[in-house]
Design an enzyme around this catalytic site. Structure first.
Site, mmCIF file in Angstrom:
data_model
loop_
_atom_site.group_PDB
_atom_site.id
_atom_site.type_symbol
_atom_site.label_atom_id
_atom_site.label_comp_id
_atom_site.label_asym_id
_atom_site.label_seq_id
_atom_site.Cartn_x
_atom_site.Cartn_y
_atom_site.Cartn_z
ATOM 1 N N LYS A 110 0.888 -1.165 0.000
ATOM 2 C CA LYS A 110 0.000 0.000 0.000
ATOM 3 C C LYS A 110 0.920 1.208 0.000
ATOM 4 C CE LYS A 110 -4.088 1.965 2.128
ATOM 5 N NZ LYS A 110 -3.702 3.359 2.143
ATOM 6 N N LYS A 304 -2.641 -2.355 7.614
ATOM 7 C CA LYS A 304 -1.739 -1.227 7.829
ATOM 8 C C LYS A 304 -0.473 -1.608 8.603
ATOM 9 C CE LYS A 304 -2.832 2.634 7.004
ATOM 10 N NZ LYS A 304 -3.854 3.673 7.137
ATOM 11 N N CYS A 401 33.891 24.558 24.619
ATOM 12 C CA CYS A 401 35.145 25.243 24.956
ATOM 13 C C CYS A 401 34.968 26.753 25.108
ATOM 14 C CB CYS A 401 36.209 24.940 23.905
ATOM 15 S SG CYS A 401 35.875 25.753 22.340
HETATM 16 S S1 IVH Z 1 -6.761 -0.637 -4.034
HETATM 17 C C1 IVH Z 1 -11.022 -1.034 -4.897
HETATM 18 N N1 IVH Z 1 -4.164 -0.905 -3.803
HETATM 19 O O1 IVH Z 1 -5.077 3.582 -0.686
HETATM 20 C C2 IVH Z 1 -9.678 -0.908 -4.301
HETATM 21 N N2 IVH Z 1 -5.148 1.137 -3.093
HETATM 22 O O2 IVH Z 1 -7.015 3.573 1.447
HETATM 23 C C3 IVH Z 1 -9.227 0.496 -4.183
HETATM 24 N N3 IVH Z 1 -3.511 2.766 -2.265
HETATM 25 O O3 IVH Z 1 -7.549 5.305 -2.455
HETATM 26 C C4 IVH Z 1 -7.849 0.725 -3.784
HETATM 27 N N4 IVH Z 1 -1.722 1.536 -2.590
HETATM 28 O O4 IVH Z 1 -5.112 5.661 -3.186
HETATM 29 C C5 IVH Z 1 -5.232 -0.107 -3.620
HETATM 30 N N5 IVH Z 1 -1.871 -1.283 -3.712
HETATM 31 C C6 IVH Z 1 -2.916 -0.483 -3.507
HETATM 32 C C7 IVH Z 1 -2.783 0.815 -2.985
HETATM 33 C C8 IVH Z 1 -3.936 1.592 -2.774
HETATM 34 C C9 IVH Z 1 -2.185 2.697 -2.172
HETATM 35 C C10 IVH Z 1 -4.357 3.909 -1.846
HETATM 36 C C11 IVH Z 1 -5.387 4.324 -2.864
HETATM 37 C C12 IVH Z 1 -6.726 4.222 -2.151
HETATM 38 C C13 IVH Z 1 -6.315 4.235 -0.725
HETATM 39 C C14 IVH Z 1 -7.332 3.506 0.111
#
Ligand code: IVH
Length: 650
Positions: A110, A304, A401
């Site tokens: 993420k 997370k 110093c």
């Molecule tokens: S999937 C339907 N994959 O996280 C699924 N989101 O908290 C929608 N994000 O708005 C999101 N890395 O901007 C997905 N590997 C990842 C991600 C990701 C970052 C962000 C994205 C989303 C937010 C959600």
């Protein structure tokens, strides 16, 4: 929570949200926001009659700011439900398996950045849209076109929406903030804000300078036929988008936990900031069956990582004097745990930074721990000031110093070469890992040796005797012998370690290696021209070296006779080949590590340089080649794929 507390919390959340989404200038951490948000949600669930119409829970997504034209996404951009531990994961899996027992999961990082929707029609990028409220975002096509990891055309001709996250790599973030501070601008609070802010510039030439990176994570409207998500993603990568640094298809909770732990542990070593791992059902048909709640997909969840930003309080600001005499302020903060480490100090770099960020003793601040660098104060929570906070006064004299301090550029420096802090720190540096790597000669022991009068410089270290050491408190025979042995082992060290250990200003590990390779023992008697001719060594470094040798020649020679450092071996002459004597630059990702390919070319007698110039003979490129490739084309430098390079050696 009581009703009046609820109302206050809604105002507070809206204030946080405005700073975060509209002003790109957060005044709290995600963690604090999320906690309060959940408290508000809970209250609203119990007292639906009290729900305020402007409560942040009443909108799905973020507000769209003025200044850009709005554009509708072809299909909605969803957000994700968050989970934080194995228990949450078990519960989520149970719920998901109930919907379909026969599924596997695609896991990927993420990314912590700003989400972006790209629309390709007929193979051409026609629109770039921010997430906005999930249905409507801002049209930022011009800005998006400046991002090099976004292909302007793709081979796939059918209509497709590609979704991903725009990020700024950690290294780039440091550079941008350093230059913003030099220009007197406020630094960005974190890489995510820097990415979001850069993406929403009305002047796209500013976006272009920020080196943003696009990492795809999903697909909106599309007609791809793959049955599994991970196959769809492979297709996207093949269209010319970046791959994630890590991903896996998992079949059960243990496999999911294992890849989560791996990503979490390796988090610091990735170029981009990650705030967790996303788990998605791999089977497309199951995704369709499971569908969505009002806010989030049922087939995906964000697992997370612990937050890297925390709020704490500045208890004091102390001064440290380094081996070069530079006096640096360090903030002592109320101890907070950040992702497994207890943080008690934060760097403040220099006095201008304290002024620019207006950091006062007693302030509540946001600190960020990113990578393995020392935590930094990113932001002062000015709205939490009580009025009792104390401004910090810049010192005029050395805290060790007491001699007068002089301003040199951004640094305030103690000029006294015999200042105890300077001497002690240069001895500690001399013994440290990238220098002579003398085991057991750490800060405490060096301080003890210095205070007892047994040593007053590095040369004295080598006349220490067993009797000397046994007079010191805490030294028994074993410890004393170990130290003497470690000192003895430093003899015959590699030559670059010897140069590096001298602690010449502006000459670090890389430059020491370059000098050792180029000149060996002769480094003390070469001309300025010869020094500057070395790759990566500029005028300032050359002058610093010459001045150091002029003042310290006697000490250098004495140390050299004691340590007898080894002269670097002259490399055997390479056989004739197309790369011998040529200057080569590498870019993009290749079949082996860049280091391995560099060694291969160096063994062939090539000089591998880090930047493209008119002098470059070949640019060898792998996947995702970026600005170096374009520069090479502009300068007319011959470009070769890795394959072509290997072909030339057959
Ligand atoms: S999937 C339907 N994959 O996280 C699924 N989101 O908290 C929608 N994000 O708005 C999101 N890395 O901007 C997905 N590997 C990842 C991600 C990701 C970052 C962000 C994205 C989303 C937010 C959600």
């Amino acid at each position: 929570m009581k009703k009046n507390e609820y109302e206050k919390s809604v105002e507070e959340l809206n204030l946080y949200a405005k700073h975060y989404y509209v002003l790109d200038n957060p005044i709290t951490t995600d963690e604090v926001y999320d906690r309060l948000y959940h408290e508000v949600l809970e209250y609203e669930a119990q007292h639906p009659e009290d729900i305020l119409p402007h409560s942040p829970t009443q909108r799905v997504g973020d507000s769209v700011s003025e200044g850009f034209v709005k554009a509708k996404h072809l299909s909605r951009m969803w957000s994700l439900e968050d989970i934080f531990n194995r228990e949450d994961l078990e519960a989520w899996l149970k719920k998901t398996y109930k919907l379909d027992a026969n599924i596997s999961f695609y896991c990927e990082p993420k990314y912590d950045g700003a989400s972006l929707d790209l629309v390709y029609e007929n193979g051409v990028l026609v629109r770039g849209i921010t997430r906005g409220d999930g249905n409507v975002g801002e049209l930022i096509t011009q800005n998006v076109k400046t991002i090099r990891s976004i292909p302007l055309t793709i081979e796939h001709k059918a209509l497709i929406e590609i979704r991903g996250e725009v990020v700024i790599f950690k290294e780039e973030f440091e550079k941008i903030n350093a230059s913003r501070m030099q220009e007197g601008e406020a630094p960005f609070a974190n890489p995510r804000n820097a990415a979001a802010g850069s993406l929403r510039q009305l002047d796209s030439s500013i976006t272009a300078k920020r080196n943003l990176v696009f990492l795809p994570y999903g697909i909106g409207e599309n007609s791809l036929r793959e049955k599994l998500l991970h196959e769809k993603m492979q297709t996207i990568y093949k269209m010319g988008f970046r791959k994630p640094p890590q991903s896996a298809v998992c079949r059960n909770i243990d496999e999911i936990e294992a890849i989560y732990q791996k990503m979490h542990q390796e988090r610091d070593s990735y170029e981009m900031m990650l705030d967790g791992m996303v788990i998605k059902v791999d089977e497309m048909s199951a995704q369709i069956d499971m569908g969505y709640t009002v806010k989030v997909p049922r087939w995906a969840v964000a697992y997370k990582f612990p937050a890297l930003e925390k709020i704490t309080q500045v208890k004091d600001i102390i001064l440290q004097v380094g081996r070069t005499g530079a006096v640096t302020p360090v903030a002592i903060v109320a101890p907070v745990e950040i992702d497994g480490a207890v943080v008690e100090r934060a760097t403040l770099h220099n006095f201008d930074e304290i002024q620019r960020k207006d950091i006062r003793i007693g302030d509540s601040v946001i600190i960020l721990r990113s990578g393995d660098v020392i935590p930094k104060i990113m932001k002062v929570l000015v709205h939490q000031r009580s009025g009792e906070e104390k401004e910090f006064v810049k010192p005029t004299h050395c805290p060790i110093c007491a001699s007068e301090l002089l301003q040199e550029d951004v640094l305030l420096k103690c000029q006294n070469l015999l200042c105890e802090a300077r001497v002690v720190n240069s001895i500690i540096y001399f013994a440290s890992k990238p220098c002579l790597n003398i085991d057991g000669l750490g800060i405490k022991i060096v301080e003890t040796l210095f205070k007892s009068g047994l040593i007053s410089n590095v040369v004295d270290l080598f006349s220490l005797t067993l009797e000397d050491l046994l007079t010191l408190e805490g030294f028994k025979e074993k410890k004393a012998y170990n130290l003497l042995r470690a000192l003895e082992n430093a003899k015959g060290c590699e030559y670059w370690r010897f140069i590096n250990a001298l602690g010449i200003e502006h000459i670090g590990e890389v430059a020491s290696k370059t000098l050792a390779d180029a000149f060996g023992v002769a480094f003390k008697s070469v001309s300025k021209e010869a020094i500057i001719a070395c790759d990566g060594i500029g005028e300032e470094m050359a002058e610093s070296l010459l001045e150091f040798v002029r003042v310290n020649r006697e000490t250098i020679e004495k140390l050299e006779s004691i340590l007898a450092p080894l002269e670097p071996l002259q490399k055997e002459e390479a056989q004739e080949n197309p790369f011998k004597g040529k200057t080569v630059v590498l870019t993009g990702s290749m079949s082996e590590s860049r280091g391995a390919i560099k060694t291969l070319l160096e063994n062939l007698g090539a000089k591998v340089s880090s930047s493209v110039s008119k002098k470059t003979d070949f640019l060898i490129y792998g996947e995702d080649a970026g600005s170096k490739y374009e520069k090479a084309i502009t300068l007319g430098v011959t470009t070769l794929t890795e394959e072509a390079m290997r072909g030339m050696l057959l």
